[in-house]
Scaffold this motif. Sequence first.
Motif, mmCIF file in Angstrom:
data_model
loop_
_atom_site.group_PDB
_atom_site.id
_atom_site.type_symbol
_atom_site.label_atom_id
_atom_site.label_comp_id
_atom_site.label_asym_id
_atom_site.label_seq_id
_atom_site.Cartn_x
_atom_site.Cartn_y
_atom_site.Cartn_z
ATOM 1 N N PRO B 24 0.950 -1.095 -0.720
ATOM 2 C CA PRO B 24 -0.030 0.149 0.170
ATOM 3 C C PRO B 24 0.805 1.610 0.245
ATOM 4 N N PHE B 25 0.338 2.500 -1.005
ATOM 5 C CA PHE B 25 1.527 3.724 -0.705
ATOM 6 C C PHE B 25 1.328 3.856 0.599
ATOM 7 N N GLU B 26 0.781 4.313 1.252
ATOM 8 C CA GLU B 26 1.173 4.672 2.732
ATOM 9 C C GLU B 26 2.512 3.996 3.340
ATOM 10 N N GLN B 27 2.127 2.776 2.350
ATOM 11 C CA GLN B 27 3.404 2.021 3.675
ATOM 12 C C GLN B 27 4.832 1.730 2.929
ATOM 13 N N ALA B 28 5.193 2.190 1.510
ATOM 14 C CA ALA B 28 5.736 2.278 0.725
ATOM 15 C C ALA B 28 7.229 3.340 1.340
ATOM 16 N N LEU B 29 6.649 4.316 2.047
ATOM 17 C CA LEU B 29 7.930 5.391 2.585
ATOM 18 C C LEU B 29 9.361 4.769 2.382
ATOM 19 N N LEU B 37 6.255 5.343 -12.247
ATOM 20 C CA LEU B 37 4.565 5.330 -11.776
ATOM 21 C C LEU B 37 3.992 7.236 -13.161
ATOM 22 N N LYS B 38 2.905 6.678 -13.488
ATOM 23 C CA LYS B 38 2.797 7.645 -14.291
ATOM 24 C C LYS B 38 0.986 8.167 -14.852
ATOM 25 N N THR B 39 0.510 9.076 -14.898
ATOM 26 C CA THR B 39 -0.120 10.314 -14.459
ATOM 27 C C THR B 39 -1.415 9.537 -15.867
ATOM 28 N N ASP B 40 -2.579 9.193 -14.581
ATOM 29 C CA ASP B 40 -4.292 8.742 -14.859
ATOM 30 C C ASP B 40 -5.068 9.900 -15.739
ATOM 31 N N ARG B 41 -4.519 11.334 -16.120
ATOM 32 C CA ARG B 41 -5.091 11.729 -16.635
ATOM 33 C C ARG B 41 -3.871 13.063 -16.510
ATOM 34 N N MET B 158 2.186 11.914 -4.834
ATOM 35 C CA MET B 158 2.038 11.890 -6.536
ATOM 36 C C MET B 158 1.797 10.497 -6.170
ATOM 37 N N ALA B 159 1.583 9.197 -5.058
ATOM 38 C CA ALA B 159 1.316 8.332 -6.263
ATOM 39 C C ALA B 159 -0.447 8.522 -5.579
ATOM 40 N N ALA B 160 -0.689 8.790 -4.879
ATOM 41 C CA ALA B 160 -2.294 9.536 -4.529
ATOM 42 C C ALA B 160 -2.944 10.465 -4.926
ATOM 43 N N ALA B 161 -2.182 11.210 -5.771
ATOM 44 C CA ALA B 161 -2.181 12.079 -6.664
ATOM 45 C C ALA B 161 -3.066 11.240 -7.973
ATOM 46 N N VAL B 162 -2.026 10.235 -8.663
ATOM 47 C CA VAL B 162 -2.067 9.758 -9.382
ATOM 48 C C VAL B 162 -3.984 8.114 -9.697
ATOM 49 N N GLY B 163 -3.719 8.098 -8.182
ATOM 50 C CA GLY B 163 -4.318 7.437 -7.795
ATOM 51 C C GLY B 163 -3.662 5.377 -7.550
#
Lengths: 401, 401
Positions: B24-29, B37-41, B158-163
């Motif tokens: 999970p991204f929050e545990q990846a710090l 990581l790519k933008t979905d939008r 950024m991971a959060a922002a791009v989902g």
Amino acid sequence: MVTVQEAEAIIRAQTRDFGIEELPFEQALRRVLAEDLKTDRDLPPFNRVAMDGIAVKYEAIAQGTQRFKIVGTQAAGGAPLEVQQLQDCIEIMTGAALPPSVDTVIRYEDLEIQNGIATVLTENVHAGQNLHRQGQDKKQGEVVVAAAQVVTPAVVSMAAAVGETQLRVKKLPKVVVISTGDELVDVEQTPLPYQIRRSNSYMVKAALQQFQIKADMLHLPDDIAATREELRQCLQQYEVVILSGGISAGKFDFVPQVLEELVVQKRFHKVQQKPGKPFWFGTYGQQTVVFALPGNPVSTFLCLHRYCLPWLHASLGLPEKPKLFASLAQDISFKPQLCYFVQVQLHFNEQGQLLATPFEGNGSGDFANLIEADAFLELPPEQSEYNKGEVYRVWPMKSLL
Amino acid sequence: MVTVQEAEAIIRAQTRDFGIEELPFEQALRRVLAEDLKTDRDLPPFNRVAMDGIAVKYEAIAQGTQRFKIVGTQAAGGAPLEVQQLQDCIEIMTGAALPPSVDTVIRYEDLEIQNGIATVLTENVHAGQNLHRQGQDKKQGEVVVAAAQVVTPAVVSMAAAVGETQLRVKKLPKVVVISTGDELVDVEQTPLPYQIRRSNSYMVKAALQQFQIKADMLHLPDDIAATREELRQCLQQYEVVILSGGISAGKFDFVPQVLEELVVQKRFHKVQQKPGKPFWFGTYGQQTVVFALPGNPVSTFLCLHRYCLPWLHASLGLPEKPKLFASLAQDISFKPQLCYFVQVQLHFNEQGQLLATPFEGNGSGDFANLIEADAFLELPPEQSEYNKGEVYRVWPMKSLL
């Protein structure tokens, strides 16, 4: 509107003390030590043998003795043996405690050993050589680690060495990180075309982990009643409230208004800086400190590093960090009468000088640059041209070393 | 005996790949990202309003219109409204998606609003102003965070922002840290006069936490059979074995012998350096790498930072760190034909130059200096005098920035 220096001083005047707690030393890594650690014994605790070889009475060497009878072998951790005769020696290992009956160590490289006899091959033996003397590093009861520093691996190991299995460290504040705004959806959701996912509060929460703080997170919709009720509770439950968004001139930016209704004392609103101008700061009694940061991700991150983290650093009792300066690697122009925080990449040249290369870019809005930025440079408002080679204060956002 | 550069190259040739896992991204710090990581939008995903104010058709401004009728209010996160007439406008907030029927934003500071009419107070309105354009930072599908970097707070956000709620990161190796020697007792114990407490392995374990590695710990007595049996098992169970002690010339220093009996291939034993000369390095098949470090605490710590941590850094797929140089703040003399690793404190002067001040002291034995040392300087063996102002390579042991 206050200047950056005024904002800094106002915040610095509001440092808090969150108290002290005790932790097993292995769990104290990266916490702030709240007591001096002292040695329970001299360091080293005995005359420590520093080379593998033999231990002799120097008197024998002085009298011309070259051949010594090995009367025993003493490992590190072994009880000290005894030498009776001048021409006797002990084979002895690095780390062993030198027995009182001998005073000098001759290393294997300077010996030939046959049939239990060690022959010294060098003329060059000094009284007391190859020893690390008892108390040479520290005397019993001396401070080996002073309070008010971060517990590093070296501190953990020193705590182990002196038997301090429980460490008194500064307590961490209870922190809540609050995002605001109806444009924000959960990370798991697919946003509508005019929405975006929440990301700032994850950034703030992750940055706080450098202090080992585990912050709670909360999201507030653009609803004044809900905002009031949630903030009311947060002011009771937390010692630090960090908001992002809701503090500009917009019709739904009612965070400052609600905070003031809740008797949070406004210490300032707006700072002469870009990005991050709308920054609001206040205090709630003696208990809670409120940082209301602008919602733009770059503004949030820069304000966090320029104001919140140094405040935490000071509140945890750490001495002020030395100011850091870097040399600008290219010219920049910035006209407004505002302090300009510009994202930069840092590197050292071979002369050991720190250079800062600014990002070309979209100004405060360019969130994507934050990934590659190492730091931001603080360019004073009095100038509008900042030239290559000039040195400015730099605020690191990641560890470069 | 190899040189420091040879030792470094031999170790570097033995990097390993521990694979990839998903978190999970929050545990990846602080883990190492194993995917782009790519933008979905697009970033921003829409023409994002950058100031609070009104949105108009620029055509109206060009025709001289100064008074606009407010036909609605659009918050950030609100669905775009529509403007029909040239003299209509939308009151609009920072962060909102600009509706297709308008193209220009005029901020509140340049307006007077009364009875639902906004009057423009400035002549200075540009087509398309106060917008952060769709895709201006990144286009949909572009890489926003490249693989092979440490997950920082900015990357989390950024991971959060791009989902990207699950991140593929480099797996961490299974590591055991082994102390050796009968002179060492548990931290909880009161040592006999000729014993000391274990401390090195805590230091190594704590230092590995910078990679989020949670190492196991083990202690071996001066017993060859027990050492053989324990090391045999460790070679099976772990990918990295870090020993401290037992590798010098002493009678109970049988670590190298036992490792070779267990078919660990010796890559080198002894390095032309002080401290840390007895350092032994080997590999067990393709699976396990063995760093057998000297037992002196300073030697252990310096070898860890000079060799083990850079090896881990490379094995986790991170690009080589830029070399760091510092200017010597005082003269040093060191005669032996060895590379001299000297503990220093670092600071920056106001020209942004990194200065290194060496500790006076007791040489490699002075464990107490490690608390205050920021780094060590690597002084090459070809010289014996190192002068103030000369620049040498520096290896940080704590974060200074």
